[in-house]
Enzyme design. Structure first.
Site, mmCIF file in Angstrom:
data_model
loop_
_atom_site.group_PDB
_atom_site.id
_atom_site.type_symbol
_atom_site.label_atom_id
_atom_site.label_comp_id
_atom_site.label_asym_id
_atom_site.label_seq_id
_atom_site.Cartn_x
_atom_site.Cartn_y
_atom_site.Cartn_z
ATOM 1 N N GLY A 207 0.831 -1.205 0.000
ATOM 2 C CA GLY A 207 0.000 0.000 0.000
ATOM 3 C C GLY A 207 0.859 1.246 0.000
ATOM 4 C CG ASN A 208 -0.141 4.668 -1.530
ATOM 5 O OD1 ASN A 208 -0.878 5.490 -0.994
ATOM 6 N ND2 ASN A 208 -0.475 4.030 -2.649
ATOM 7 C CG PHE A 209 2.783 6.459 4.103
ATOM 8 C CD1 PHE A 209 2.451 5.690 5.211
ATOM 9 C CD2 PHE A 209 4.083 6.410 3.622
ATOM 10 C CE1 PHE A 209 3.399 4.900 5.841
ATOM 11 C CE2 PHE A 209 5.043 5.626 4.239
ATOM 12 C CZ PHE A 209 4.703 4.858 5.351
#
Ligand code: CTP
Length: 403
Positions: A207-209
């Site tokens: 995923g990512n932030f």
């Protein structure tokens, strides 16, 4: 004020939510509208024609042969400034999507030349059924406006999605229709927001932030200018209860691509603010991957670029906006993305700017387009940035119209 003198057809079909329609009609009449109620036979089991005639001040019509002439459905279709079908049952939704014409509601719907709003109402499982979803997509593709359902207690005793929007909400949506001050009135917009999760196994993902705050702020700014917005939201994106925004929750880049493509053709403004994963694992392991003695190599496949795919099929009246999150040679990379992905505008974010990017409530962006001078905005709240992006979209669309 906005509804004063407006001619509104309110068509009622067979759902328990019909009990709210006398109140809805009362609100419209109080706002100065002229209301003609239609109801199906099954609707009359939930609410009486007498009640509806009393609150609207006109006979409620139940049959194509009711009223002055047999062909009143054609006249009503021409008479109306707007038609709203509320509640719209799963059965009526299916009939409207397929052009059936076995009652006065269907007949007036087919004859209507005005904007049509549809307020579905049904139990959650019916609402989530693929047939219902396909019917909704088809009705949207014909230019009808779907009023988002609400979450809450359902007549079945269960709690979930599928409740008809509240009468006050429906009145506000109709008011928007007539608000000529709203520059995006009658237009449809799509905004992607948040991260995507690419599953590795049942308990892990890549995923990512991204939090989706920027995308939600843009959806809200577009809705406040009158657009009907679909927000395609990645995991963890905070929901908004803005009545002009309907939300489609997705998880992966592939889900986001599919959800976008369903409505892309029928959308005027597309803003791709999501941080979409560029790669996903080749395969999702069926069971949790156990820790071994050595390292682990994950094989990744490229995801489909949603922005670039939309750039390839973009129609002349569509405005396509992408984001570029860069850490070096920012402007150069953003200009390349503008061309490569055939976007009308790129919103450039630099992670090098303090207070910009993921998770913050502020952002600092530069707006780049092929047709307008570059606009560098100061560090400001995401809400203000979203308003500035929306204003720029409006300016670009106005300029295109006057060419
Ligand atoms: N985007 C997309 N689909 C993808 C990847 C990106 O729609 N599979 C969109 C993003 O929503 C954004 C724009 O493309 O509007 C640019 O995203 P960004 O991550 O900055 O660029 P990439 O094209 O992925 O290139 P790179 O990561 O190499 O900079």
């Amino acid at each position: 004020m906005l509804l004063k003198g407006k001619k509104i057809v309110v068509a009622v079909t067979g759902s328990i939510a019909a009990y709210k329609i006398p109140h809805f009609v009362r609100l419209l009449v109080k706002a100065g509208a002229e209301v003609q109620v239609l109801l199906t036979t099954s609707a009359s089991q939930f609410v009486s024609a007498l009640t509806l005639a009393t609150v609207s001040g006109k006979d409620a019509l139940m049959d194509v042969a009711d009223g002055a002439t047999w062909n009143n459905h054609v006249m009503l279709g021409l008479w109306a400034d707007v038609m709203i079908i509320a509640p719209c049952s799963a059965n009526s939704l299916a009939k409207l999507a397929n052009g059936l014409c076995d009652n006065i509601v269907c007949a007036v719907y087919l004859s209507a030349r005005c904007p049509v709003y549809i307020a579905p109402a049904m139990d959650e499982d019916m609402w989530k059924h693929p047939s219902t979803k396909a019917n909704i997509a088809r009705l949207q593709s014909y230019g009808n406006h779907i009023i988002p359902t609400e979450y809450g207690a359902l007549a079945s005793g269960l709690t979930g999605e599928g409740r008809m929007a509240e009468p006050e909400t429906m009145v506000r949506i109709l008011e928007n229709q007539f608000d000529t001050q709203l520059p995006l009135r009658g237009l449809k917009a799509l905004v992607t927001a948040g991260p995507t999760y690419e599953r590795i196994d049942p308990v892990r993902f890549i995923g990512n932030f991204s939090t989706g705050k920027m995308g939600v702020a843009i959806a809200t700014a577009l809705a406040n200018k009158g657009a009907l917005v679909t927000l395609i939201a990645g995991p963890g994106v905070q929901h908004t209860n803005n009545t002009n925004i309907s939300i489609v929750d997705v998880e992966s880049a592939a889900d986001m691509y599919n959800a976008t493509m369903v409505i892309a053709n029928d959308t005027d403004i597309l803003v791709l603010a999501a941080a979409v994963a560029d790669y996903r694992p080749d395969e999702i392991a069926a069971n949790k991957i156990k820790k071994g003695d050595s390292g682990l190599v994950l094989h990744l496949t490229k995801t489909t670029d949603i922005l670039a795919s939309l750039g390839k099929i973009k129609a002349p009246n569509q405005t396509l906006v992408g984001f570029a999150l860069e850490t070096e040679n920012e402007v150069e990379h953003a200009i390349k993305k503008l061309g490569d992905k055939n976007a009308d505008m790129i919103v450039l974010n630099s992670l090098r700017d303090a207070g910009a990017g993921f998770g913050h409530d502020t952002n600092k962006v530069t707006l780049l387009s092929k047709t307008h001078p570059t606009v560098s905005l100061p560090l400001q709240s995401k809400k203000e940035v979203a308003i500035a992006i929306t204003e720029h979209i409006i300016t670009m669309r106005d300029a295109k119209e006057t060419v």
